[in-house]
Design a protein around this motif. Structure first.
Motif, PDB file in Angstrom:
ATOM      1  N   GLN A   6       7.169   3.654  -0.121  1.00  0.00           N
ATOM      2  CA  GLN A   6       5.941   4.453  -0.172  1.00  0.00           C
ATOM      3  C   GLN A   6       4.911   3.938   0.823  1.00  0.00           C
ATOM      4  O   GLN A   6       3.861   4.547   0.985  1.00  0.00           O
ATOM      5  N   GLY A   7       5.216   2.810   1.473  1.00  0.00           N
ATOM      6  CA  GLY A   7       4.272   2.302   2.460  1.00  0.00           C
ATOM      7  C   GLY A   7       4.631   0.896   2.896  1.00  0.00           C
ATOM      8  O   GLY A   7       5.699   0.363   2.556  1.00  0.00           O
ATOM      9  N   PRO A  23      14.198  10.332  -3.066  1.00  0.00           N
ATOM     10  CA  PRO A  23      13.540   9.623  -4.171  1.00  0.00           C
ATOM     11  C   PRO A  23      13.471   8.104  -3.970  1.00  0.00           C
ATOM     12  O   PRO A  23      13.046   7.417  -4.885  1.00  0.00           O
ATOM     13  N   PRO A  41      23.175  15.034   4.958  1.00  0.00           N
ATOM     14  CA  PRO A  41      22.237  14.400   4.035  1.00  0.00           C
ATOM     15  C   PRO A  41      22.889  14.156   2.665  1.00  0.00           C
ATOM     16  O   PRO A  41      23.614  15.000   2.152  1.00  0.00           O
ATOM     17  N   ALA A  42      22.642  12.983   2.111  1.00  0.00           N
ATOM     18  CA  ALA A  42      23.142  12.643   0.775  1.00  0.00           C
ATOM     19  C   ALA A  42      22.476  13.551  -0.255  1.00  0.00           C
ATOM     20  O   ALA A  42      21.476  14.223   0.030  1.00  0.00           O
ATOM     21  N   LEU A  43      23.035  13.589  -1.455  1.00  0.00           N
ATOM     22  CA  LEU A  43      22.445  14.356  -2.543  1.00  0.00           C
ATOM     23  C   LEU A  43      20.968  14.008  -2.669  1.00  0.00           C
ATOM     24  O   LEU A  43      20.586  12.847  -2.532  1.00  0.00           O
ATOM     25  N   LEU A  44      20.161  15.003  -2.911  1.00  0.00           N
ATOM     26  CA  LEU A  44      18.702  14.893  -3.123  1.00  0.00           C
ATOM     27  C   LEU A  44      17.902  14.635  -1.842  1.00  0.00           C
ATOM     28  O   LEU A  44      16.670  14.658  -1.882  1.00  0.00           O
ATOM     29  N   VAL A  45      18.579  14.391  -0.720  1.00  0.00           N
ATOM     30  CA  VAL A  45      17.852  14.070   0.519  1.00  0.00           C
ATOM     31  C   VAL A  45      17.467  15.348   1.260  1.00  0.00           C
ATOM     32  O   VAL A  45      18.313  16.196   1.533  1.00  0.00           O
ATOM     33  N   GLN A  46      16.189  15.447   1.579  1.00  0.00           N
ATOM     34  CA  GLN A  46      15.666  16.579   2.328  1.00  0.00           C
ATOM     35  C   GLN A  46      15.335  16.093   3.740  1.00  0.00           C
ATOM     36  O   GLN A  46      14.527  15.179   3.906  1.00  0.00           O
ATOM     37  N   TRP A  62       3.665   8.259   6.514  1.00  0.00           N
ATOM     38  CA  TRP A  62       3.761   9.416   5.622  1.00  0.00           C
ATOM     39  C   TRP A  62       2.841  10.567   6.018  1.00  0.00           C
ATOM     40  O   TRP A  62       2.560  11.441   5.180  1.00  0.00           O
ATOM     41  N   ALA A  63       2.391  10.588   7.257  1.00  0.00           N
ATOM     42  CA  ALA A  63       1.458  11.649   7.685  1.00  0.00           C
ATOM     43  C   ALA A  63       2.064  13.021   7.397  1.00  0.00           C
ATOM     44  O   ALA A  63       3.211  13.298   7.762  1.00  0.00           O
ATOM     45  N   GLY A  64       1.311  13.862   6.708  1.00  0.00           N
ATOM     46  CA  GLY A  64       1.785  15.210   6.411  1.00  0.00           C
ATOM     47  C   GLY A  64       2.716  15.299   5.219  1.00  0.00           C
ATOM     48  O   GLY A  64       3.285  16.356   4.943  1.00  0.00           O
ATOM     49  N   GLY A  65       2.906  14.193   4.483  1.00  0.00           N
ATOM     50  CA  GLY A  65       3.724  14.243   3.264  1.00  0.00           C
ATOM     51  C   GLY A  65       5.219  14.091   3.511  1.00  0.00           C
ATOM     52  O   GLY A  65       6.014  14.257   2.587  1.00  0.00           O
ATOM     53  N   GLU A 116      -0.531  10.200   1.883  1.00  0.00           N
ATOM     54  CA  GLU A 116       0.207  11.453   1.698  1.00  0.00           C
ATOM     55  C   GLU A 116       1.672  11.192   1.323  1.00  0.00           C
ATOM     56  O   GLU A 116       2.511  12.096   1.449  1.00  0.00           O
ATOM     57  N   TYR A 148       8.293  12.178  -4.869  1.00  0.00           N
ATOM     58  CA  TYR A 148       9.578  12.808  -5.223  1.00  0.00           C
ATOM     59  C   TYR A 148       9.828  12.842  -6.729  1.00  0.00           C
ATOM     60  O   TYR A 148      10.652  12.071  -7.264  1.00  0.00           O
ATOM     61  N   VAL A 186      18.227  20.993  -2.477  1.00  0.00           N
ATOM     62  CA  VAL A 186      17.555  20.774  -1.191  1.00  0.00           C
ATOM     63  C   VAL A 186      18.461  20.891   0.028  1.00  0.00           C
ATOM     64  O   VAL A 186      18.007  21.266   1.096  1.00  0.00           O
ATOM     65  N   ARG A 209      12.380  13.381   3.069  1.00  0.00           N
ATOM     66  CA  ARG A 209      11.973  13.137   1.685  1.00  0.00           C
ATOM     67  C   ARG A 209      13.216  12.756   0.889  1.00  0.00           C
ATOM     68  O   ARG A 209      14.273  13.373   1.054  1.00  0.00           O
ATOM     69  N   THR A 219       0.851  -1.190   0.000  1.00  0.00           N
ATOM     70  CA  THR A 219       0.000   0.000   0.000  1.00  0.00           C
ATOM     71  C   THR A 219       0.888   1.241   0.000  1.00  0.00           C
ATOM     72  O   THR A 219       2.052   1.191   0.380  1.00  0.00           O
TER      73      THR A 219
END
Lengths: 514, 514
Positions: free
Chosen positions: B369-370, B365, B344-349, B381-384, A8, A12, A21, B363, A4
């Motif tokens: 996702q779950g 890439p 943080p690694a490249l692209l990591v927020q 993932w509450a709040g994105g 939210e 990316y 970032v 965040r 699943t």
């Protein structure tokens, strides 16, 4: 299996915005542009202001924003702000003729223009005929209250960048092909992000002193209008590297900036390297690594650079490829090994189409998917591989050599002769600075080579008989076929060049036909 | 603006297959596994045969193929062949209890199983209850004619890998959380390719001797069933690095392989590092770089490693993050600086949620996702933003420190006390090898710290009064609050650990409650 996705969950998308970032938090390096110096925090702040400024001037997602500038921090800000707001950055080749610049602005449908004051006169001529360009900002210093710097300072840094489809077009520009009108190419956010990360990974895995890492100091010497300055500004900015933007290229300025800012990584075409070495007059330039592309790197030039302390390595690519496809690498003393195109970058798939003249075919995640016209796009991608128009060969160690342009290779006496090979041998002769070889029609042999030569500064013009004798030596050794001995040797003051400094063989063919 | 796409243009989906496009042509390094040695050309050939073998046994795109093995070339082949054919690789945690292994195989819906002979007895028990597993191959040497090696040798290397959606799931495994059943996480081809390139770029841009580049020699010491062995095998294979697979971890074997194969890059949890240093008995191990994760790295252990010639740096991540999120870097002599989670690694927020206990939110890439259940996925993932359950803080240089687990941080006398901080101070005391601190309920103070201690090998048990006096010293200096002095100090022979070697604080709380 049941998987699943959080309702939210953040998917990316690969957006140019994501290259920034975490760099402002990690890097304490500076971005230097002329006498100005910016921290990465300043830079990100200014990018946000620029987006706000353009939005206030009516620029919307999907609009094309054209830029005409020399290499500057302002151009770098445009590299980010314009795509990040969903607009399309058009990097205008300012070395094209006014008619060609008009053509490219018209074809791109540019809705807004930022230009350096050097191009005010040209833009005054062109803009009345380009009514779709709805706004103009001059990329001027702080003194001009309507200029870029004053406007940026007056804009608040609160523009909110939104997410959008990573396949949205981020940049566009025109090729500088020597045949027909320039062709427009396109790169998406996804493509540029993948190019930046892969380039960073590939460069950092080069042998010491043959690549770019976070601790280098970077200065471009391929114009920023030319294929994203080979994508290096995106990679260098993402890494937080110290960057130096030199304005309009002038050898003395470039050398002074190298020394003042400890520049140790650059890239350029062979002609710029030639100019720099001439201007340096024997000055030691180590450490300085040059990625060389756009034209073959003659071994003699690479050796001369090495004597001045410069490490050269060839990178291969083209406007259609974003551009990085290969990078040379070899043991430090193996200068010749790095005059080859080298090794495909990570993720790059290269194939030699032996059935069709040995053309190099490519797949990579960042190749333009087409041009402005469908027929051109279909031809570029015939068979599911991108056609480079270059003839390639693979050495036993896996390194790629570019043998010639498919249209420049000379077929004589039933054999293929590489014009590039022959130019390399000619430039290695004493007294010869540059050489260009083309095929001329011959009723008996099909074609025969003709060579245009430029004498070295202050040298005696070379003796044609001695030159041919030297080439005969390479025939005996098996390096070239006897058909490769040029039918004609012509001394010229300079070779005609395209707007990005490549030798214009089309012009040479016309010259000879006259 | 008119942009067209070539009708045969190749869009280049990000597939695991694409990590291998040019490595066999470029690398002359070997993949070593026990006494076996393979070239990258062999490796690609064997991956193709394995896919053909599995297809012949009925494995189809979308099927889950479970693997139970120690770290081997065979496991590496599974890392590639199974996802490349469109199937899903399930890396089974063989250190879980039989009931938990049964649970994970059942939840994943595995249709096929490859297992090492060490697990034959276990599989004989489990398989009758798992009828959906339609085929089994034992990962056995060439002697067994029904084993993996014989079957690979008998399969032709002509399997044709097809393209498919880059968002297809490539791998799955279960977390080793100490609360409740293991949770299943999922990674797509796109995520793993982006993880591999970004990890390669980030590692290669580390200071010299603090990262991985093409010329290193890599040996994993985090099991391949555990979060893709931190993604290193994918990055190392893409780069053509020499790799050494050590089988079941045994300190003497690991040390012997290090010396025989010139291994200079590894990664592990602190416990493995502890075991190796004990086994090395003062032997010099330089050069050897260890990325340390999974648990905090005590400074005293890092210093002891440095004395043996090992450079340590912490990497932070978790099962849900693929795993790489941060890597420490600092000046060579700044060992403490590399005990922090790092940059943080490249692209990591990364974001610290100060409103909610300082939880670290992420965040990138490549984050799962779950989970298998929607409610768990939504909470993650509450709040994105992905919730790590870790409390983070950012140092002035931009480096992240993990303060504690959100559920392990101790609230006493109205102040937050980090159990990790306190453990670090305790381990720095003479005679203490390991420490674990938990909060115990206290009617007056809310909670009070309790410390479990393991004495160093051969050392006198430490004197509790001396320990408390040493901690009082840190109260005086302001390093910790006076509430941090443990209420109880308990000597134990060993600390309870989870299946991947993390200290099991849930077990400690139960122990104390009894």
């Amino acid at each position: 299996m049941l998987s699943t996705t959080g309702s939210e969950a953040y998917g990316y998308p690969l957006l140019i915005r994501h290259l920034l970032v975490n760099v402002a938090d990690q890097s304490d390096a500076e971005i230097v542009s002329g006498d100005l110096r910016f921290s990465y925090r300043d830079f990100v702040d200014r990018v946000t202001r620029l987006a706000g400024l353009l939005a206030a001037r009516g620029v919307r997602a999907g609009d094309t924003v054209a830029v005409m500038d020399w290499d500057s921090h302002r151009y770098l800000e445009c590299y980010f702000a314009i795509p990040m707001m969903g607009a399309i950055l058009q990097t205008v080749n300012v070395r094209l003729s006014p008619a060609q610049i008009d053509f490219t602005l018209r074809q791109s449908g540019a809705a807004f223009l930022l230009h350096h004051a050097d191009f005010t006169h040209l833009c005054d001529q062109l803009l009345p005929g380009l009514p779709q360009i709805g706004g103009v900002i001059v990329m001027e210093g702080a003194a001009d209250e309507d200029g870029y710097e004053a406007l940026i300072a007056a804009t608040s840094p609160d523009f909110a960048f939104a997410d959008f489809d990573e396949n949205a077009i981020a940049t566009t520009f025109h090729t500088t092909g020597t045949t027909g009108d320039p062709k427009q190419v396109f790169f998406s956010h996804r493509q540029l992000v993948l190019h930046a990360i892969t380039l960073a990974a590939t460069l950092a895995n080069q042998p010491d002193g043959q690549g770019l890492r976070r601790t280098n100091v970077y200065m471009p010497m391929t114009p920023m209008f030319h294929v994203h300055a080979w994508g290096m500004p995106y990679a260098a900015t993402m890494l937080g590297v110290k960057q130096v933007y030199p304005g309009r290229y002038d050898p003395a300025t470039l050398l002074a900036l190298k020394q003042r800012e400890d520049v140790d990584f650059s890239h350029c075409v062979p002609t710029i390297l030639r100019m720099l070495l001439d201007a340096a007059r024997g000055e030691r330039l180590a450490p300085w690594t040059f990625v060389i592309g756009g034209a073959p790197l003659p071994l003699a030039l690479a050796q001369e650079a090495a004597a001045a302390g410069i490490t050269t390595l060839v990178g291969y690519g083209m406007s259609e490829t974003g551009p990085i496809i290969t990078l040379a690498r070899s043991a430090p003393e193996d200068i010749a090994g790095r005059c080859r195109a080298g090794f495909p970058a990570l993720l790059v798939q290269a194939r030699i189409d032996t059935a069709h003249g040995g053309e190099l075919l490519l797949r990579a995640p960042w190749l333009t998917q087409g041009y402005a016209t469908q027929a051109d796009s279909d031809a570029l991608w015939a068979g599911g591989w991108m056609h480079t128009g270059d003839v390639g060969a693979v050495d036993p160690d896996g390194a790629l050599r570019i043998v010639d342009r498919l249209k420049d290779i000379i077929k004589t006496g039933g054999e293929w002769v590489s014009s590039v090979d022959l130019e390399d041998l000619l430039v290695a002769q004493p007294g010869i600075a540059e050489a260009a070889v083309i095929g001329i029609p011959d009723t008996k042999w099909g074609e025969r080579p003709a060579a245009f030569l430029v004498a070295s500064q202050g040298a005696q013009p070379p003796d044609p008989d001695q030159l041919c004798a030297a080439l005969e030596h390479h025939v005996t050794s098996g390096r070239i076929s006897r058909y490769a001995i040029p039918e004609r040797l012509l001394m010229v003051d300079a070779l005609p060049r395209t707007s990005v400094g490549k030798i214009d063989k089309k012009a040479l063919r016309l010259l000879l036909a006259e």
